[in-house]
Design a protein around this motif. Structure first.
Motif, PDB file in Angstrom:
ATOM      1  N   GLY A  14     -12.724   4.892  -3.755  1.00 33.91           N
ATOM      2  CA  GLY A  14     -12.795   4.469  -2.384  1.00 33.91           C
ATOM      3  C   GLY A  14     -13.465   2.977  -2.275  1.00 33.91           C
ATOM      4  N   HIS A  15     -12.732   2.052  -2.201  1.00 38.25           N
ATOM      5  CA  HIS A  15     -12.982   0.639  -2.376  1.00 38.25           C
ATOM      6  C   HIS A  15     -13.654   0.116  -0.936  1.00 38.25           C
ATOM      7  N   LYS A  65     -13.755  -1.931   1.745  1.00 39.64           N
ATOM      8  CA  LYS A  65     -13.223  -2.819   2.355  1.00 39.64           C
ATOM      9  C   LYS A  65     -13.342  -2.876   3.816  1.00 39.64           C
ATOM     10  N   THR A 125      -5.871   4.361  -0.905  1.00 33.54           N
ATOM     11  CA  THR A 125      -6.713   5.588  -0.712  1.00 33.54           C
ATOM     12  C   THR A 125      -6.406   6.194   0.646  1.00 33.54           C
ATOM     13  N   ASN A 126      -6.413   5.620   1.504  1.00 38.52           N
ATOM     14  CA  ASN A 126      -6.101   5.894   2.814  1.00 38.52           C
ATOM     15  C   ASN A 126      -4.763   6.708   3.095  1.00 38.52           C
ATOM     16  N   ASP A 159      -9.794  -5.923   6.484  1.00 37.32           N
ATOM     17  CA  ASP A 159      -9.006  -5.880   5.420  1.00 37.32           C
ATOM     18  C   ASP A 159      -8.036  -4.832   5.444  1.00 37.32           C
ATOM     19  N   ASP A 160      -8.772  -3.675   5.559  1.00 37.47           N
ATOM     20  CA  ASP A 160      -7.872  -2.276   5.575  1.00 37.47           C
ATOM     21  C   ASP A 160      -6.658  -2.529   6.303  1.00 37.47           C
ATOM     22  N   THR A 220       0.843  -1.092  -0.141  1.00 40.90           N
ATOM     23  CA  THR A 220      -0.197   0.004  -0.190  1.00 40.90           C
ATOM     24  C   THR A 220       0.743   1.261   0.010  1.00 40.90           C
ATOM     25  N   SER A 226      -4.661   0.392   2.361  1.00 44.93           N
ATOM     26  CA  SER A 226      -5.364   1.012   1.529  1.00 44.93           C
ATOM     27  C   SER A 226      -4.625   2.110   1.220  1.00 44.93           C
TER      28      SER A 226
END
Length: 166
Positions: A136-137, A139, A151-152, A143-144, A113, A149
């Motif tokens: 934004g998936h 999850k 995105t995160n 999982d994150d 990530t 992530s």
């Protein structure tokens, strides 16, 4: 790797918008949102697809946080071609005859990530974009936590504004 169809767009004036995409329906949604809410006719869209140089160990039944050594170069090339194919077949048709034409970036990088997120943030700075648009998936928090992530990571580390489309 830049698509021949899309090189001309780089020379145009206007804002630059970076869309970080993967081969998902969420990427299509992010493009639709961008076109409806942010895009102006003089803007240049940049699609960024990151291709993994390493095979996630989960492919081989190992824990998801482990990675195995570098993939076969033919496998990496195939993934790059699949990413470009997704962009050409599913995203570019949504644009019609957009001028200036979009620019497609296929970048080979590590798969964790942080690495993918770094590629997105660095490319955003190098291109001097006005914003990064990411999907934004959906999850779970588990999982994150284990897989991370992108995105995160981008929302916390990019120096350019990041718009997350849900």
């Amino acid at each position: 790797m830049t698509s021949p169809r899309t090189r001309a767009g780089a020379a145009q004036s206007g804002r630059k918008i970076l869309l970080a995409v993967d081969a998902s329906a969420e990427s299509e949604d992010a493009l639709q949102w961008t076109l409806a809410n942010m895009y102006r006719p003089e803007d240049v869209l940049h699609f960024l697809h990151v291709v993994p140089r390493q095979e996630p160990a989960t492919t081989y039944g190992a824990p998801p946080v482990d990675f195995l050594p570098q993939q076969n170069p033919k496998s990496v090339q195939r993934l790059a071609e699949q990413g470009l194919s997704f962009i050409k077949e599913r995203l570019l048709p949504m644009l019609g005859d957009m001028q200036p034409e979009p620019v497609v970036h296929i970048v080979k990088s590590d798969t964790d990530t942080d690495s993918i997120g770094n590629v997105v943030c660095q490319r955003a700075e190098a291109l001097a974009v006005v914003a990064v648009v990411v999907a934004g998936h959906s999850k779970s928090r588990v999982d994150d936590f284990f897989m991370g992530s992108v995105t995160n990571f981008c929302t916390h580390h990019c120096k350019k504004p990041v718009l997350v489309v849900h």
